[in-house]
Scaffold this motif. Structure first.
Motif, PDB file in Angstrom:
ATOM      1  N   THR A 132       0.850  -1.181   0.000  1.00 64.41           N
ATOM      2  CA  THR A 132       0.000   0.000   0.000  1.00 64.41           C
ATOM      3  C   THR A 132       0.889   1.235   0.000  1.00 64.41           C
ATOM      4  OG1 THR A 132      -0.087   0.212   2.410  1.00 64.41           O
ATOM      5  CG2 THR A 132      -1.724  -1.243   1.361  1.00 64.41           C
TER       6      THR A 132
ATOM      7  N   GLU B   1       0.648   3.680   2.019  1.00 59.08           N
ATOM      8  CA  GLU B   1       0.974   4.000   3.415  1.00 59.08           C
ATOM      9  C   GLU B   1       2.143   3.158   3.910  1.00 59.08           C
ATOM     10  OE1 GLU B   1      -3.438   4.739   2.789  1.00 59.08           O
ATOM     11  OE2 GLU B   1      -2.000   3.175   2.269  1.00 59.08           O
ATOM     12  N   ASN B   2       2.101   1.844   3.637  1.00 62.07           N
ATOM     13  CA  ASN B   2       3.177   0.957   4.062  1.00 62.07           C
ATOM     14  C   ASN B   2       4.473   1.305   3.337  1.00 62.07           C
ATOM     15  OD1 ASN B   2       4.756  -1.186   4.884  1.00 62.07           O
ATOM     16  ND2 ASN B   2       3.196  -2.729   4.516  1.00 62.07           N
TER      17      ASN B   2
ATOM     18  N   THR C   7       5.598   4.218   2.082  1.00 63.36           N
ATOM     19  CA  THR C   7       6.296   5.428   2.515  1.00 63.36           C
ATOM     20  C   THR C   7       6.758   5.344   3.969  1.00 63.36           C
ATOM     21  OG1 THR C   7       4.162   6.455   3.004  1.00 63.36           O
ATOM     22  CG2 THR C   7       5.134   6.920   0.864  1.00 63.36           C
ATOM     23  N   ALA C   8       6.013   4.633   4.819  1.00 66.83           N
ATOM     24  CA  ALA C   8       6.358   4.595   6.233  1.00 66.83           C
ATOM     25  C   ALA C   8       7.394   3.524   6.558  1.00 66.83           C
ATOM     26  CB  ALA C   8       5.098   4.357   7.065  1.00 66.83           C
TER      27      ALA C   8
ATOM     28  N   THR D 234      -3.169  10.021  -2.077  1.00 68.82           N
ATOM     29  CA  THR D 234      -4.266  10.204  -1.112  1.00 68.82           C
ATOM     30  C   THR D 234      -5.204   9.008  -1.222  1.00 68.82           C
ATOM     31  OG1 THR D 234      -4.140  12.606  -1.330  1.00 68.82           O
ATOM     32  CG2 THR D 234      -6.170  11.679  -0.398  1.00 68.82           C
ATOM     33  N   HIS D 235      -5.485   8.377  -0.081  1.00 68.61           N
ATOM     34  CA  HIS D 235      -6.373   7.213  -0.089  1.00 68.61           C
ATOM     35  C   HIS D 235      -7.802   7.668  -0.364  1.00 68.61           C
ATOM     36  CE1 HIS D 235      -8.419   3.670   2.082  1.00 68.61           C
ATOM     37  NE2 HIS D 235      -8.014   3.266   0.899  1.00 68.61           N
TER      38      HIS D 235
ATOM     39  N   TYR E  20      -6.517   5.031  -4.905  1.00 66.82           N
ATOM     40  CA  TYR E  20      -5.753   6.192  -4.462  1.00 66.82           C
ATOM     41  C   TYR E  20      -5.733   7.236  -5.578  1.00 66.82           C
ATOM     42  CZ  TYR E  20      -3.813   3.260  -0.726  1.00 66.82           C
ATOM     43  OH  TYR E  20      -3.658   2.444   0.368  1.00 66.82           O
TER      44      TYR E  20
END
Length: 511
Positions: A130, A132-133, A135-136, A171-172, A178
């Motif tokens: 994802t 989010e995963n 980038t983090a 952006t989700h 996205y």
């Protein structure tokens, strides 16, 4: 190439995210290899099947003459991003008939479902991280590659839609959808967008000699797909492929396809296929050093050995050079901004000693700052004025058989015996790079019979990269012949700081 972090810190991040241990078949394969090395056996046969190493690497260390591979059927080693196959401190090893892949993928792969000015709407593909995963948990240890788009079905590179150096501005929306705030360029609904990181390694050779990698396929790579750093070299890569597994995940490598640095003898790539990557197809080079001070009267010199980054030997730009040279080997000096053969002087080492005095760090910093101030922007796509900041350095006191002349300005030093000479790239195919055709800095080296197509930058460099400390210095007797370059009507081979370069009998096919 920028701001690489130590591999140990990187893996610590990854272990927290993907902490699954190797599955039993993978553990058994690693144990069989370890036992074979310890017993001096000649072969480890890999049974067909899937080997899930997860958050661990397959390590082949201190092996001599060991043959490892799958003789019939197919075998795939699966890894979490950041891990891969490592061959270290070994010689004469043959690795054959193995596939390497990732679960999850070391990048985001998503199909474009809608386009609007400044916005690309996508839906995640199977196996993708994802956003989010991504980038983090998987920050790059150098720089974010550009978000890129590949054509539906054909996997042809459409181009980059976001800039280098930033994570995907996503952006989700809902579910697996996205919005990406990038210009669509030539993208179309149904094309596949990839947002890549640069993390870990995939097939890494460290301190090796006479290794043969044959009939190995890499379906994804989180950083440079194949690396060889340090060692006597002379490694061979035969019928190796770096290719995407299928059109839903069209990226073969997040960075270079092949990268060789700091070997005594250059590699041989024969019938290799590398496609769909976000940096150069290949780079063959060494790292040159800086003359800190010299005393002609005593035939001694202080030489600084600089590494651009810190970390373990699997990371680009962390390798030391002068710790691996000794009496009887040759150093050659070249003026800053020029570095064409012949050198100012070539001198044989009588003795070499690491300097650990309190003054060493100050001397190294002062010499580097002086050279950086004098360094001009030389003609290469990644070059600029000045020298890139360094991460570590060592000072050596070297006694020479013949004296160096008095310094008249910043002077570089090339360790001639660690210059990756005699590389051969023959009958290979390269396609769909978002960067350059290649960087080839191997004296007495040859690139012949290769095909290059669908490459964003028509740029094949035979030149040192001064600000990256990439040589060799004194490149000479290079042949680039009998190749086919698609997408250009003239030669894309650019030569600087090299002599006796033959560019002949190539074909150029305009777009």
């Amino acid at each position: 190439y920028l701001n690489m972090r130590p591999i140990t810190a990187l893996l610590a991040v990854l272990v927290c995210v993907t902490a699954q241990p190797p599955a039993p078949p993978a553990r058994a394969l690693q144990a069989a290899i370890d036992a074979a090395v310890a017993a001096g056996k000649a072969e480890v046969a890999i049974a067909p099947g899937d080997y899930y190493f997860n958050a661990a690497s397959l390590n082949i260390t201190h092996a001599r003459g060991l043959v490892i591979g799958c003789a019939g059927g197919s075998a795939t080693a699966w890894f979490a991003p950041g891990y891969g196959v490592q061959i270290a401190n070994s010689s004469g090893v043959v690795l054959h008939d193995l596939a390497i892949d990732y679960s999850p993928l070391p990048f985001v792969a998503a199909t474009i479902t809608a386009l609007a000015p400044g916005t690309i709407t996508v839906a995640l593909n199977p196996g993708s991280l994802t956003f989010e995963n991504f980038t983090a948990s998987y920050p790059p240890h150098d720089i974010w590659p550009p978000v890129s788009v590949f054509r539906a079905g054909t996997m042809e590179l459409v181009g980059s839609v976001c800039s280098w150096g930033i994570p995907a501005p996503a952006t989700h929306v809902a579910g697996d959808k996205y919005d990406i705030k990038c210009a669509p360029q030539r993208s179309a609904v149904g094309d596949v967008l990839v947002a890549a990181t640069r993390v870990g390694f995939t097939l890494a050779l460290v301190d090796t000699a006479n290794i043969t990698v044959r009939d190995v396929t890499i379906f994804a790579a989180g950083n440079m797909a194949i690396t060889e750093f340090q060692g006597d070299g002379g490694n061979r890569y035969e019928r190796v492929r770096v290719v995407p597994r299928n059109p839903s995940r069209p990226l073969g490598s997040n960075a270079d396809g092949f990268h060789s640095s700091g070997m005594r003898r250059g590699p041989t790539l024969q019938d290799v296929a590398i496609s769909n990557l976000l940096d150069d197809y290949f780079n063959v080079h060494n790292t040159f050093q800086l003359l800190v001070a010299s005393d002609p009267a005593s035939s001694t010199a202080l030489v600084g050995d600089y590494q651009l980054f810190t970390g373990g030997p699997l990371v680009y730009g962390t390798q030391q050079t002068l710790s691996r040279v000794g009496p009887g080997e040759v150093l050659s000096t070249y003026p800053i901004n020029t570095f064409s053969y012949p050198p100012l002087v070539s001198a044989t080492i009588h003795s070499i000693t690491h300097v650990s005095s309190p003054d060493a760090d100050a001397l190294l910093k002062r010499a580097y700052a002086t050279a950086s101030a004098a360094a001009a922007s030389t003609p290469c796509s990644a070059c600029h004025a000045g020298l890139n900041a360094y991460g570590a350095a060592q000072l050596y006191n070297i006694s020479l058989v013949t004296p160096l002349p008095a310094q008249s300005g910043p002077t570089f030093v090339n360790a001639d015996n660690i210059s990756n000479t005699g590389a051969l790239i023959a009958n290979c195919t390269f396609a769909n790079s978002a960067s350059n055709l290649g960087r080839f800095k191997s004296a007495y080296g040859t690139v012949r019979g290769c095909t290059f197509r669908d490459t964003l930058f028509q740029n094949f460099e035979v030149s040192p990269l001064q600000n990256w400390l990439e040589g060799m210095l004194g490149i000479r007797a290079v042949t680039v012949a009998g190749n086919t370059f698609y997408g250009t009507g003239s030669s894309p081979v650019h030569v600087f700081g090299a002599v006796d370069v033959t560019v002949a009998n190539n074909s150029y096919v305009p777009a």
